[in-house]
Design a protein around this motif. Structure first.
Motif, mmCIF file in Angstrom:
data_model
loop_
_atom_site.group_PDB
_atom_site.id
_atom_site.type_symbol
_atom_site.label_atom_id
_atom_site.label_comp_id
_atom_site.label_asym_id
_atom_site.label_seq_id
_atom_site.Cartn_x
_atom_site.Cartn_y
_atom_site.Cartn_z
ATOM 1 N N UNK A 157 0.774 -1.229 0.000
ATOM 2 C CA UNK A 157 0.000 0.000 0.000
ATOM 3 C C UNK A 157 0.807 1.281 0.000
ATOM 4 N N UNK A 158 2.133 1.163 0.007
ATOM 5 C CA UNK A 158 2.982 2.350 -0.055
ATOM 6 C C UNK A 158 3.272 2.699 -1.507
ATOM 7 N N UNK A 159 3.340 3.990 -1.800
ATOM 8 C CA UNK A 159 3.645 4.482 -3.146
ATOM 9 C C UNK A 159 4.822 5.443 -3.078
ATOM 10 N N UNK A 160 5.659 5.423 -4.116
ATOM 11 C CA UNK A 160 6.764 6.371 -4.233
ATOM 12 C C UNK A 160 6.776 6.944 -5.644
ATOM 13 N N UNK A 161 6.763 8.263 -5.723
ATOM 14 C CA UNK A 161 6.916 8.979 -6.990
ATOM 15 C C UNK A 161 8.391 9.301 -7.146
ATOM 16 N N UNK A 162 9.007 8.856 -8.243
ATOM 17 C CA UNK A 162 10.451 8.958 -8.439
ATOM 18 C C UNK A 162 10.764 10.065 -9.437
ATOM 19 N N UNK B 244 9.447 -1.922 -6.299
ATOM 20 C CA UNK B 244 8.402 -2.899 -6.590
ATOM 21 C C UNK B 244 8.662 -4.213 -5.868
ATOM 22 N N UNK B 245 9.932 -4.632 -5.849
ATOM 23 C CA UNK B 245 10.291 -5.882 -5.172
ATOM 24 C C UNK B 245 10.066 -5.799 -3.667
ATOM 25 N N UNK B 246 10.049 -4.570 -3.132
ATOM 26 C CA UNK B 246 9.777 -4.376 -1.702
ATOM 27 C C UNK B 246 8.278 -4.272 -1.419
ATOM 28 N N UNK B 247 7.450 -4.352 -2.458
ATOM 29 C CA UNK B 247 6.012 -4.245 -2.283
ATOM 30 C C UNK B 247 5.470 -2.844 -2.437
ATOM 31 N N UNK B 248 6.311 -1.927 -2.933
ATOM 32 C CA UNK B 248 5.924 -0.530 -3.107
ATOM 33 C C UNK B 248 5.501 -0.284 -4.554
ATOM 34 N N UNK C 272 -2.257 3.429 -0.215
ATOM 35 C CA UNK C 272 -2.861 4.193 0.862
ATOM 36 C C UNK C 272 -2.623 5.686 0.621
ATOM 37 N N UNK C 273 -3.636 6.523 0.731
ATOM 38 C CA UNK C 273 -3.461 7.951 0.445
ATOM 39 C C UNK C 273 -2.554 8.669 1.425
ATOM 40 N N UNK C 274 -2.258 8.019 2.575
ATOM 41 C CA UNK C 274 -1.358 8.626 3.554
ATOM 42 C C UNK C 274 0.009 7.938 3.576
ATOM 43 N N UNK C 275 0.323 7.209 2.488
ATOM 44 C CA UNK C 275 1.627 6.544 2.381
ATOM 45 C C UNK C 275 2.212 6.803 0.988
ATOM 46 N N UNK C 276 2.219 8.085 0.597
ATOM 47 C CA UNK C 276 2.714 8.482 -0.720
ATOM 48 C C UNK C 276 3.974 9.319 -0.535
ATOM 49 N N UNK C 277 5.113 8.781 -0.963
ATOM 50 C CA UNK C 277 6.379 9.480 -0.831
ATOM 51 C C UNK C 277 6.895 9.970 -2.171
ATOM 52 N N UNK C 278 7.901 10.841 -2.100
ATOM 53 C CA UNK C 278 8.586 11.318 -3.300
ATOM 54 C C UNK C 278 10.079 11.074 -3.123
ATOM 55 N N UNK C 279 10.690 10.466 -4.134
ATOM 56 C CA UNK C 279 12.121 10.159 -4.141
ATOM 57 C C UNK C 279 12.763 10.876 -5.320
ATOM 58 N N UNK C 280 13.964 11.403 -5.120
ATOM 59 C CA UNK C 280 14.626 12.078 -6.233
ATOM 60 C C UNK C 280 16.128 12.040 -6.097
ATOM 61 N N UNK D 197 9.777 2.853 9.585
ATOM 62 C CA UNK D 197 8.670 3.808 9.584
ATOM 63 C C UNK D 197 7.326 3.134 9.299
ATOM 64 N N UNK D 198 7.327 1.817 9.182
ATOM 65 C CA UNK D 198 6.085 1.091 8.953
ATOM 66 C C UNK D 198 5.602 1.118 7.525
ATOM 67 N N UNK D 199 6.448 1.591 6.604
ATOM 68 C CA UNK D 199 6.016 1.763 5.219
ATOM 69 C C UNK D 199 6.111 0.488 4.385
ATOM 70 N N UNK D 200 6.695 -0.553 4.946
ATOM 71 C CA UNK D 200 6.726 -1.841 4.261
ATOM 72 C C UNK D 200 5.806 -2.863 4.931
ATOM 73 N N UNK D 201 5.088 -2.415 5.936
ATOM 74 C CA UNK D 201 4.109 -3.285 6.601
ATOM 75 C C UNK D 201 2.871 -3.404 5.725
ATOM 76 N N UNK D 202 2.127 -4.500 5.848
ATOM 77 C CA UNK D 202 0.912 -4.664 5.034
ATOM 78 C C UNK D 202 -0.057 -3.509 5.227
ATOM 79 N N UNK D 203 -0.705 -3.115 4.150
ATOM 80 C CA UNK D 203 -1.667 -2.026 4.209
ATOM 81 C C UNK D 203 -2.837 -2.416 5.097
ATOM 82 N N UNK D 204 -3.396 -1.419 5.787
ATOM 83 C CA UNK D 204 -4.564 -1.691 6.595
ATOM 84 C C UNK D 204 -5.767 -1.940 5.687
ATOM 85 N N UNK D 205 -6.700 -2.684 6.147
ATOM 86 C CA UNK D 205 -7.883 -3.007 5.361
ATOM 87 C C UNK D 205 -9.134 -2.368 5.962
#
Length: 307
Positions: free
Chosen positions: A72-77, A100-104, A142-150, A299-307
């Motif tokens: 459920x975590x997303x990263x914009x690169x 992607x391999x980490x589930x993101x 998850x809308x509260x698990x959206x990061x940006x990487x650069x 930070x809990x960002x690789x834990x399963x998304x809440x349902x």
């Protein structure tokens, strides 16, 4: 159908933008029309080394999370390249495959550069955050698990998203402006941070702000000066060996985050020239993905998304 609804329909074109199994999906960032478009420049160009230039058509390329690990975590690169070109393959697609391999779920951003100048890149990255958040259910994030990487100048753009997410220059009047553009976390690789002083990267400053930038613009886009308590938790990675973007850039941002009491972690390695990406053979610097994975997990960002 409203312009907003029509834009989202065009951007989605199905649950993830294209038919399943057809490879990475490319979503137009501005399906209703690119702000201040310059059609006379022609389409984006990609060379044999996977570098993108002449970007007139901003987009997001979707790399879904590994099915058995999706969390459920997303990263914009944001790939680097001095706001002149983008190292899409090495600092975009490669990172996306790792995440992607980490589930993101990863989104590689193709953003506008020197052909448009400031504030077009800022508008593109904030639009990307808004678009992913608005369609979080479609992307299964998850809308509260959206990061940006650069990386490099892409790191500057990511840091801009983390500090200027509410700035009026980041809005265009579109209905999607109503969606929060604040990232939930940042991951900055050898980032350009300051555009002033001895640590500034002159090339990025010129490409973004022009040959004779106004003092107010240099101040605004020296993002260490824009950090507040609302800046999201941040991971920084840099090296002493970087001769293009001095390590002081990351240090300045880390110090600003610390003063603002923003959670931050920083890894400064001895080896690894600028643009090292995910190269092997750089001693402990080659292990930065492991440190980043630990940070995401802590930070809990690789834990399963809440349902």
């Amino acid at each position: 159908m409203s312009q907003f609804a029509a834009g989202l329909a065009l951007a989605a074109a199905g649950p993830l933008g294209m038919a399943a199994g057809s490879g990475p999906r490319v979503l137009p960032l501005w399906p209703e029309g690119v702000p201040d478009a310059k059609p006379e420049l022609g389409p984006n160009r990609v060379d044999e080394d996977g570098r993108t230039t002449n970007i007139t058509e901003p987009s997001l390329t979707v790399h879904p999370a590994a099915v058995d690990r999706a969390n459920g975590t997303a990263v914009i690169i944001c790939p680097g390249g001095g706001y002149v070109r983008q190292s899409t393959r090495r600092e975009g697609e490669q990172y996306a495959q790792w995440l992607s391999a980490l589930g993101v779920t990863a989104f590689v951003l193709t953003y506008r550069q020197l052909e448009f100048g400031h504030p077009a890149p800022l508008r593109d990255v904030l639009r990307a955050v808004r678009l992913v958040r608005a369609q979080a259910g479609e992307f299964r994030v998850q809308p509260d698990r959206i990061g940006v990487m650069g990386s490099s100048a892409g790191g500057h753009l990511a840091a801009s998203a983390g500090t200027l997410f509410d700035h009026p220059l980041g809005r265009t009047g579109a209905a999607l402006d109503a969606v929060s553009a604040r990232p939930d976390f940042l991951m900055l690789m050898y980032p350009v941070i300051t555009l002033a002083g001895p640590a500034a990267h002159a090339g990025s400053c010129k490409a973004l702000l022009g040959a004779e930038p106004r003092a107010a613009e240099v101040e605004l886009m020296s993002v260490e000066r824009q950090v507040t308590a609302r800046t999201p938790p941040t991971l920084l990675v840099h090296t002493q060996a970087d001769q293009s973007v001095p390590v002081e850039n990351s240090i300045l941002f880390y110090q600003a985050l610390t003063r603002a009491r923003v959670p931050a972690e920083m890894y400064l390695f001895e080896h690894g020239a600028h643009g090292m990406g995910m190269r092997d053979g750089l001693g402990t610097a080659s292990l930065w993905p492991r440190r980043a994975e630990e940070w995401l997990r802590d930070r809990g960002l690789l834990s399963p998304a809440r349902t």
